[in-house]
Design a protein around this motif. Structure first.
Motif, PDB file in Angstrom:
ATOM      1  N   PHE A 285      -5.071  18.376  11.477  1.00  0.00           N
ATOM      2  CA  PHE A 285      -5.633  17.222  10.776  1.00  0.00           C
ATOM      3  C   PHE A 285      -4.674  16.052  10.904  1.00  0.00           C
ATOM      4  O   PHE A 285      -3.476  16.222  11.156  1.00  0.00           O
ATOM      5  N   ALA A 286      -5.210  14.865  10.759  1.00  0.00           N
ATOM      6  CA  ALA A 286      -4.391  13.656  10.861  1.00  0.00           C
ATOM      7  C   ALA A 286      -5.082  12.525  10.118  1.00  0.00           C
ATOM      8  O   ALA A 286      -6.308  12.496   9.999  1.00  0.00           O
ATOM      9  N   ALA A 287      -4.266  11.599   9.644  1.00  0.00           N
ATOM     10  CA  ALA A 287      -4.775  10.429   8.928  1.00  0.00           C
ATOM     11  C   ALA A 287      -4.249   9.160   9.571  1.00  0.00           C
ATOM     12  O   ALA A 287      -3.184   9.154  10.200  1.00  0.00           O
ATOM     13  N   ALA A 288      -5.003   8.079   9.410  1.00  0.00           N
ATOM     14  CA  ALA A 288      -4.553   6.741   9.784  1.00  0.00           C
ATOM     15  C   ALA A 288      -4.662   5.864   8.549  1.00  0.00           C
ATOM     16  O   ALA A 288      -5.759   5.674   8.022  1.00  0.00           O
ATOM     17  N   TRP A 289      -3.510   5.380   8.071  1.00  0.00           N
ATOM     18  CA  TRP A 289      -3.519   4.584   6.854  1.00  0.00           C
ATOM     19  C   TRP A 289      -3.033   3.166   7.142  1.00  0.00           C
ATOM     20  O   TRP A 289      -2.226   2.946   8.043  1.00  0.00           O
ATOM     21  N   PRO A 290      -3.557   2.196   6.390  1.00  0.00           N
ATOM     22  CA  PRO A 290      -3.256   0.791   6.689  1.00  0.00           C
ATOM     23  C   PRO A 290      -1.856   0.400   6.256  1.00  0.00           C
ATOM     24  O   PRO A 290      -1.414   0.708   5.154  1.00  0.00           O
ATOM     25  N   ASN A 291      -1.162  -0.275   7.160  1.00  0.00           N
ATOM     26  CA  ASN A 291       0.175  -0.778   6.859  1.00  0.00           C
ATOM     27  C   ASN A 291       0.326  -2.134   7.528  1.00  0.00           C
ATOM     28  O   ASN A 291       0.554  -2.204   8.742  1.00  0.00           O
ATOM     29  N   MET A 292       0.140  -3.181   6.761  1.00  0.00           N
ATOM     30  CA  MET A 292       0.162  -4.548   7.266  1.00  0.00           C
ATOM     31  C   MET A 292      -0.879  -4.685   8.380  1.00  0.00           C
ATOM     32  O   MET A 292      -2.045  -4.459   8.157  1.00  0.00           O
TER      33      MET A 292
ATOM     34  N   ALA B 188      -5.775   6.798   2.968  1.00  0.00           N
ATOM     35  CA  ALA B 188      -6.018   6.548   4.386  1.00  0.00           C
ATOM     36  C   ALA B 188      -7.390   5.915   4.611  1.00  0.00           C
ATOM     37  O   ALA B 188      -8.338   6.161   3.870  1.00  0.00           O
ATOM     38  N   ASP B 189      -7.485   5.124   5.672  1.00  0.00           N
ATOM     39  CA  ASP B 189      -8.786   4.587   6.074  1.00  0.00           C
ATOM     40  C   ASP B 189      -9.579   5.610   6.875  1.00  0.00           C
ATOM     41  O   ASP B 189     -10.818   5.583   6.869  1.00  0.00           O
ATOM     42  N   HIS B 190      -8.864   6.492   7.571  1.00  0.00           N
ATOM     43  CA  HIS B 190      -9.531   7.471   8.422  1.00  0.00           C
ATOM     44  C   HIS B 190      -8.794   8.807   8.331  1.00  0.00           C
ATOM     45  O   HIS B 190      -7.563   8.844   8.410  1.00  0.00           O
ATOM     46  N   LEU B 191      -9.556   9.876   8.157  1.00  0.00           N
ATOM     47  CA  LEU B 191      -8.990  11.226   8.062  1.00  0.00           C
ATOM     48  C   LEU B 191      -9.826  12.131   8.953  1.00  0.00           C
ATOM     49  O   LEU B 191     -11.051  12.214   8.797  1.00  0.00           O
TER      50      LEU B 191
ATOM     51  N   HIS C 282       0.838  -1.202   0.000  1.00  0.00           N
ATOM     52  CA  HIS C 282       0.000   0.000   0.000  1.00  0.00           C
ATOM     53  C   HIS C 282       0.880   1.263   0.000  1.00  0.00           C
ATOM     54  O   HIS C 282       0.625   2.200  -0.761  1.00  0.00           O
ATOM     55  N   LYS C 283       1.898   1.264   0.837  1.00  0.00           N
ATOM     56  CA  LYS C 283       2.793   2.422   0.897  1.00  0.00           C
ATOM     57  C   LYS C 283       3.636   2.527  -0.372  1.00  0.00           C
ATOM     58  O   LYS C 283       3.821   3.628  -0.916  1.00  0.00           O
TER      59      LYS C 283
END
Length: 287
Positions: free
Chosen positions: A197-204, A182-185, A38-39
């Motif tokens: 602001f901040a994001a959470a993106w999937p990594n494994m 990202a999954d969540h922003l 993904h990254k």
């Protein structure tokens, strides 16, 4: 096509594309890193990848990605050399090429202890440090009462303005990818003004918190807590060590330190922007 007898310091370097995603992930796995497709996909599409192919046709033996923020800065990341070619000058050849291609553009990167000596030889200097944390957020310590909500399309221009002010350069090409990446922003808001602001993106198996941009520590804490509430996965993030209060709070809330990386720059004294409001990068590979 090079032959197995081609000297390693003469192996051709080529531009990578999204078609090389699997080869890049294979290279990561070869060195004991997570595959992180993904990254890799983000970096290969938003930046410029450089690679060296195995002369025996066995995939990539080295890779790196450069993310450009215009003439003011480029970030180097994902510098990898296959284990079978480690300590044979391949990484030095690739990095020398990347630095040469950059010309007068200042450069930055996050260096592991193993990579730092090479980067110093190429003119990079240590300007800071980031601490990598990982763990399930417990909400043991109080969360500041700051209004946090999911970002919407109408927030984009305000987010871009705030990011440019704090990051110090225009990274529209990265921030506009966040809704899909990202999954969540989340955004922090006060009196109709976005203050972070901040994001959470999937990594494994984790969600990486980044970027984390906020007016102050309390706002950063509220953003992290909101992202943690949206996922059952462990969080991972890389925090500038100067943000001691945030680091202490995160550790009290279940995250543990797992590594330190040196923040290095070349051809400039320090990173642009306002480090006091820049808590975590989107990813250390892209700044």
């Amino acid at each position: 096509m090079p032959t197995p007898l081609t000297p390693l310091d003469q192996l051709p370097i080529r531009i990578l594309s999204s078609a090389d995603l699997t080869a890049c992930a294979d290279l990561s796995e070869d060195r004991g890193w997570p595959r992180e497709e993904h990254k890799w996909n983000l970096l290969l599409t938003a930046g410029t990848g450089y690679g060296i192919d195995d002369p025996d046709g066995k995939g990539l033996i080295a890779a790196s990605v450069v993310t450009s923020y215009g003439p003011g800065l480029s970030a180097i990341g994902m510098v990898l050399v296959a284990e079978r070619y480690a300590r044979r000058g391949v990484g030095r050849r690739l990095m020398h090429h990347v630095v040469t291609e950059a010309g007068d553009t200042p450069l930055t990167l996050h260096a592991t202890p193993n990579g730092q000596p090479l980067y110093e030889q190429l003119g990079f200097v240590h300007t800071g440090r980031a601490e990598m944390l990982k763990g399930h957020f417990t909400a043991t310590e109080p969360v500041p009462e700051i209004a946090i909500r999911a970002a919407t399309a109408e927030d984009l221009q305000a987010v871009l303005r705030l990011d440019a002010e704090i990051f110090g350069l225009d990274r529209t090409h990265m921030i506009t990818r966040l809704p899909a990446f990202a999954d969540h922003l989340r955004v922090a808001e006060e009196d109709g003004e976005i203050t972070g602001f901040a994001a959470a993106w999937p990594n494994m198996d984790t969600h990486v918190v980044g970027p984390l941009i906020a007016r102050d520590t309390a706002t950063a804490q509220a953003l992290v807590a909101a992202l943690a509430a949206a996922t059952d996965r462990p969080l991972r993030t890389d925090i500038d060590v100067r943000h001691e209060a945030l680091l202490t709070w995160l550790k009290a809330n279940g995250l543990a330190s797992i590594a330190f990386n040196a923040v290095m720059v070349r051809s400039l004294p320090d990173l642009p922007g306002d480090w006091g409001r820049r808590f975590a990068p989107l990813t250390v590979a892209a700044g």
